[in-house]
Design a protein around this motif. Structure first.
Motif, mmCIF file in Angstrom:
data_model
loop_
_atom_site.group_PDB
_atom_site.id
_atom_site.type_symbol
_atom_site.label_atom_id
_atom_site.label_comp_id
_atom_site.label_asym_id
_atom_site.label_seq_id
_atom_site.Cartn_x
_atom_site.Cartn_y
_atom_site.Cartn_z
ATOM 1 N N TYR A 42 35.125 49.353 35.212
ATOM 2 C CA TYR A 42 33.699 49.242 34.992
ATOM 3 C C TYR A 42 32.685 49.790 35.935
ATOM 4 N N GLY A 85 34.150 48.813 38.911
ATOM 5 C CA GLY A 85 34.679 47.305 38.761
ATOM 6 C C GLY A 85 36.260 47.706 38.304
ATOM 7 N N ALA A 86 36.793 46.659 38.833
ATOM 8 C CA ALA A 86 38.253 46.830 38.576
ATOM 9 C C ALA A 86 37.955 46.196 36.933
ATOM 10 N N GLY A 131 36.862 40.826 40.258
ATOM 11 C CA GLY A 131 37.405 41.359 42.354
ATOM 12 C C GLY A 131 35.557 42.004 42.970
ATOM 13 N N ASN A 132 35.647 42.434 43.592
ATOM 14 C CA ASN A 132 34.656 43.121 44.406
ATOM 15 C C ASN A 132 34.079 44.567 43.188
ATOM 16 N N LEU A 133 32.950 44.453 43.875
ATOM 17 C CA LEU A 133 32.763 45.706 43.508
ATOM 18 C C LEU A 133 32.755 46.905 44.765
ATOM 19 N N SER A 149 38.923 42.385 35.815
ATOM 20 C CA SER A 149 39.305 41.505 37.387
ATOM 21 C C SER A 149 38.031 41.468 37.487
#
Lengths: 116, 114
Positions: free
Chosen positions: B32, B94-95, B100-102, B98
Protein backbone atom coordinates in the motif's frame (compact mmCIF):
# COMPACT_ATOMS: atom_id res chain seq x y z
CA UNK A 1 -16.19 13.90 14.23
CA UNK A 2 -13.28 14.38 16.57
CA UNK A 3 -9.84 13.43 15.39
CA UNK A 4 -6.94 11.90 17.24
CA UNK A 5 -5.96 14.02 20.21
CA UNK A 6 -2.70 14.04 22.12
CA UNK A 7 -1.60 15.63 25.34
CA UNK A 8 0.38 17.51 26.32
CA UNK A 9 1.21 19.37 23.13
CA UNK A 10 4.59 20.32 24.54
CA UNK A 11 6.61 18.81 27.35
CA UNK A 12 9.94 19.96 28.71
CA UNK A 13 11.61 17.67 31.19
CA UNK A 14 14.96 17.26 32.85
CA UNK A 15 17.25 14.43 31.92
CA UNK A 16 16.57 11.40 34.08
CA UNK A 17 12.91 12.17 34.76
CA UNK A 18 10.02 10.00 33.60
CA UNK A 19 7.36 11.32 31.22
CA UNK A 20 3.94 10.14 30.11
CA UNK A 21 2.38 11.05 26.81
CA UNK A 22 -1.30 10.47 26.14
CA UNK A 23 -3.23 9.62 23.01
CA UNK A 24 -6.98 9.54 22.47
CA UNK A 25 -7.76 7.76 19.20
CA UNK A 26 -10.77 8.30 17.00
CA UNK A 27 -13.80 6.58 18.50
CA UNK A 28 -14.30 3.14 17.00
CA UNK A 29 -10.76 2.78 15.70
CA UNK A 30 -9.34 -0.52 16.78
CA UNK A 31 -5.71 0.06 15.87
CA UNK A 32 -3.41 2.60 17.53
CA UNK A 33 0.16 3.45 16.63
CA UNK A 34 2.97 5.48 18.15
CA UNK A 35 5.69 7.02 16.01
CA UNK A 36 8.64 9.26 16.81
CA UNK A 37 9.77 12.10 14.58
CA UNK A 38 13.24 13.41 15.28
CA UNK A 39 14.70 16.53 13.69
CA UNK A 40 15.59 15.86 10.07
CA UNK A 41 14.32 12.31 10.24
CA UNK A 42 11.21 10.63 8.99
CA UNK A 43 8.77 8.93 11.24
CA UNK A 44 10.09 6.03 13.23
CA UNK A 45 7.60 3.37 14.27
CA UNK A 46 7.54 2.62 18.00
CA UNK A 47 4.58 0.41 18.91
CA UNK A 48 1.25 -0.78 17.53
CA UNK A 49 -1.92 -1.95 19.31
CA UNK A 50 -4.69 -3.87 17.56
CA UNK A 51 -7.79 -4.67 19.55
CA UNK A 52 -7.11 -7.18 22.31
CA UNK A 53 -4.05 -8.66 20.63
CA UNK A 54 -0.60 -8.41 22.12
CA UNK A 55 1.01 -5.16 20.97
CA UNK A 56 3.77 -5.08 18.39
CA UNK A 57 6.65 -3.56 20.36
CA UNK A 58 9.29 -4.16 17.73
CA UNK A 59 10.01 -0.47 17.22
CA UNK A 60 10.67 0.52 20.82
CA UNK A 61 14.28 1.77 20.95
CA UNK A 62 15.05 0.64 24.50
CA UNK A 63 13.47 -0.83 27.60
CA UNK A 64 13.03 2.70 28.92
CA UNK A 65 10.08 2.99 26.55
CA UNK A 66 6.75 1.34 27.24
CA UNK A 67 3.14 1.86 26.29
CA UNK A 68 -0.24 0.64 27.30
CA UNK A 69 -3.71 0.93 25.97
CA UNK A 70 -6.56 0.83 28.43
CA UNK A 71 -10.01 -0.41 27.50
CA UNK A 72 -9.08 -0.55 23.85
CA UNK A 73 -9.10 3.22 23.63
CA UNK A 74 -6.73 5.68 25.32
CA UNK A 75 -3.02 4.94 25.16
CA UNK A 76 -0.12 6.19 27.26
CA UNK A 77 3.49 6.15 26.12
CA UNK A 78 5.92 6.23 29.02
CA UNK A 79 9.58 7.09 28.78
CA UNK A 80 11.61 6.38 31.90
CA UNK A 81 14.88 8.07 32.81
CA UNK A 82 14.68 10.39 29.82
CA UNK A 83 17.81 11.15 27.82
CA UNK A 84 18.52 14.08 25.54
CA UNK A 85 18.29 11.84 22.49
CA UNK A 86 14.65 11.22 23.40
CA UNK A 87 13.86 14.79 22.37
CA UNK A 88 11.47 14.49 19.43
CA UNK A 89 7.87 14.85 18.38
CA UNK A 90 5.84 11.82 19.36
CA UNK A 91 2.94 11.16 17.03
CA UNK A 92 -0.03 8.93 17.62
CA UNK A 93 -2.26 7.54 14.89
CA UNK A 94 -5.31 5.34 14.76
CA UNK A 95 -7.06 3.33 12.08
CA UNK A 96 -10.26 1.40 11.66
CA UNK A 97 -10.18 -2.26 10.81
CA UNK A 98 -11.85 -2.97 7.50
CA UNK A 99 -11.69 -6.65 6.74
CA UNK A 100 -10.45 -7.39 3.25
CA UNK A 101 -9.99 -3.76 2.31
CA UNK A 102 -7.50 -1.02 2.75
CA UNK A 103 -6.82 1.01 5.81
CA UNK A 104 -5.43 4.44 6.46
CA UNK A 105 -3.95 5.98 9.54
CA UNK A 106 -5.18 9.24 11.02
CA UNK A 107 -2.59 11.21 12.95
CA UNK A 108 -2.81 13.42 15.98
CA UNK A 109 -0.97 16.75 16.27
CA UNK A 110 1.85 15.23 18.27
CA UNK A 111 3.62 15.93 21.54
CA UNK A 112 6.90 17.79 21.30
CA UNK A 113 9.23 16.45 24.00
CA UNK A 114 12.33 18.38 24.96
CA UNK A 115 14.79 16.84 27.40
CA UNK A 116 17.17 19.34 28.96
CA UNK B 1 14.54 -4.75 4.43
CA UNK B 2 11.64 -2.53 3.58
CA UNK B 3 12.53 1.09 2.97
CA UNK B 4 11.29 4.30 1.44
CA UNK B 5 13.57 6.84 -0.21
CA UNK B 6 12.73 10.43 -0.87
CA UNK B 7 15.81 11.69 -2.70
CA UNK B 8 15.06 15.39 -2.37
CA UNK B 9 15.39 16.85 1.11
CA UNK B 10 14.30 20.34 0.09
CA UNK B 11 12.67 21.66 -3.07
CA UNK B 12 11.80 25.25 -3.93
CA UNK B 13 9.33 26.06 -6.68
CA UNK B 14 7.67 29.23 -7.83
CA UNK B 15 4.00 29.72 -7.21
CA UNK B 16 2.07 28.50 -10.25
CA UNK B 17 4.83 26.15 -11.36
CA UNK B 18 4.40 22.41 -11.56
CA UNK B 19 5.70 20.09 -8.87
CA UNK B 20 6.95 16.54 -8.71
CA UNK B 21 8.17 14.94 -5.49
CA UNK B 22 9.96 11.65 -5.85
CA UNK B 23 9.43 8.49 -3.84
CA UNK B 24 11.05 5.10 -4.32
CA UNK B 25 10.42 2.08 -2.19
CA UNK B 26 11.98 -1.26 -1.52
CA UNK B 27 9.48 -3.95 -0.68
CA UNK B 28 8.97 -7.66 -1.30
CA UNK B 29 5.65 -7.19 -3.02
CA UNK B 30 3.40 -4.36 -4.07
CA UNK B 31 2.66 -2.47 -0.89
CA UNK B 32 0.00 0.00 0.00
CA UNK B 33 1.36 3.47 -0.82
CA UNK B 34 0.58 6.77 0.80
CA UNK B 35 1.51 10.42 0.64
CA UNK B 36 1.07 12.56 3.75
CA UNK B 37 1.59 16.29 4.23
CA UNK B 38 2.71 17.98 7.42
CA UNK B 39 2.35 21.71 7.90
CA UNK B 40 4.51 23.37 10.58
CA UNK B 41 3.38 22.38 14.06
CA UNK B 42 0.71 20.07 12.69
CA UNK B 43 0.16 16.36 12.51
CA UNK B 44 0.17 14.44 9.26
CA UNK B 45 -2.71 14.71 6.82
CA UNK B 46 -3.33 12.05 4.20
CA UNK B 47 -3.11 13.42 0.66
CA UNK B 48 -3.75 10.24 -1.29
CA UNK B 49 -3.26 6.51 -1.29
CA UNK B 50 -2.81 3.62 -3.70
CA UNK B 51 -4.09 0.14 -2.98
CA UNK B 52 -4.97 -1.39 -6.33
CA UNK B 53 -6.47 -0.63 -9.72
CA UNK B 54 -5.72 2.53 -11.64
CA UNK B 55 -2.08 3.43 -11.10
CA UNK B 56 -2.82 7.16 -11.28
CA UNK B 57 -4.55 8.24 -8.11
CA UNK B 58 -6.11 11.56 -7.31
CA UNK B 59 -5.95 13.13 -3.89
CA UNK B 60 -6.98 16.22 -2.04
CA UNK B 61 -5.77 19.74 -2.78
CA UNK B 62 -5.22 18.98 -6.47
CA UNK B 63 -2.45 16.42 -5.91
CA UNK B 64 -2.04 13.20 -7.84
CA UNK B 65 0.46 10.35 -7.75
CA UNK B 66 1.41 7.60 -10.13
CA UNK B 67 2.44 4.11 -9.10
CA UNK B 68 5.07 2.62 -11.40
CA UNK B 69 5.74 -0.98 -10.46
CA UNK B 70 8.72 -1.33 -12.80
CA UNK B 71 10.45 1.60 -11.15
CA UNK B 72 9.22 0.95 -7.60
CA UNK B 73 8.14 4.57 -7.54
CA UNK B 74 5.16 6.55 -6.36
CA UNK B 75 5.85 10.16 -7.31
CA UNK B 76 3.59 12.98 -6.21
CA UNK B 77 2.61 15.70 -8.68
CA UNK B 78 0.69 18.92 -8.81
CA UNK B 79 0.27 20.97 -11.99
CA UNK B 80 0.23 24.38 -10.33
CA UNK B 81 1.59 24.99 -6.86
CA UNK B 82 -0.02 27.43 -4.45
CA UNK B 83 1.80 29.25 -1.65
CA UNK B 84 -0.29 27.27 0.86
CA UNK B 85 1.31 24.05 -0.38
CA UNK B 86 4.53 24.92 1.43
CA UNK B 87 4.94 22.06 3.90
CA UNK B 88 6.79 18.80 4.39
CA UNK B 89 5.68 15.79 2.39
CA UNK B 90 6.13 12.20 3.42
CA UNK B 91 5.81 9.07 1.33
CA UNK B 92 4.94 5.85 3.18
CA UNK B 93 4.38 2.18 2.50
CA UNK B 94 2.28 -0.35 4.34
CA UNK B 95 2.10 -4.12 4.14
CA UNK B 96 -0.69 -5.43 1.98
CA UNK B 97 -3.32 -7.29 3.98
CA UNK B 98 -2.00 -5.94 7.25
CA UNK B 99 -3.03 -3.14 9.52
CA UNK B 100 0.46 -2.79 10.87
CA UNK B 101 2.75 0.17 10.98
CA UNK B 102 3.72 2.30 8.00
CA UNK B 103 7.29 2.83 6.88
CA UNK B 104 8.00 6.45 6.09
CA UNK B 105 10.55 8.25 4.00
CA UNK B 106 12.49 11.09 5.59
CA UNK B 107 10.35 13.69 3.90
CA UNK B 108 10.75 16.47 1.35
CA UNK B 109 10.36 20.03 2.47
CA UNK B 110 8.62 22.19 -0.11
CA UNK B 111 9.16 25.93 -0.22
CA UNK B 112 7.11 28.11 -2.56
CA UNK B 113 8.46 31.37 -4.00
CA UNK B 114 6.02 34.17 -4.74
Amino acid sequence: GAGVSQSPSNKVTEKGKDVELRCDPISGHTALYWYRQSLGQGLEFLIYFQGNSAPDKSGLPSDRFSAERTGGSVSTLTIQRTQQEDSAVYLCASSKLKIGTSYEQYFGPGTRLTVT
Amino acid sequence: AQSVTQPDIHITVSEGASLELRCNYSYGATPYLFWYVQSPGQGLQLLLKYFSGDTLVQGIKGFEAEFKRSQSSFNLRKPSVHWSDAAEYFCAVGARGSQGNLIFGKGTKLSVKP
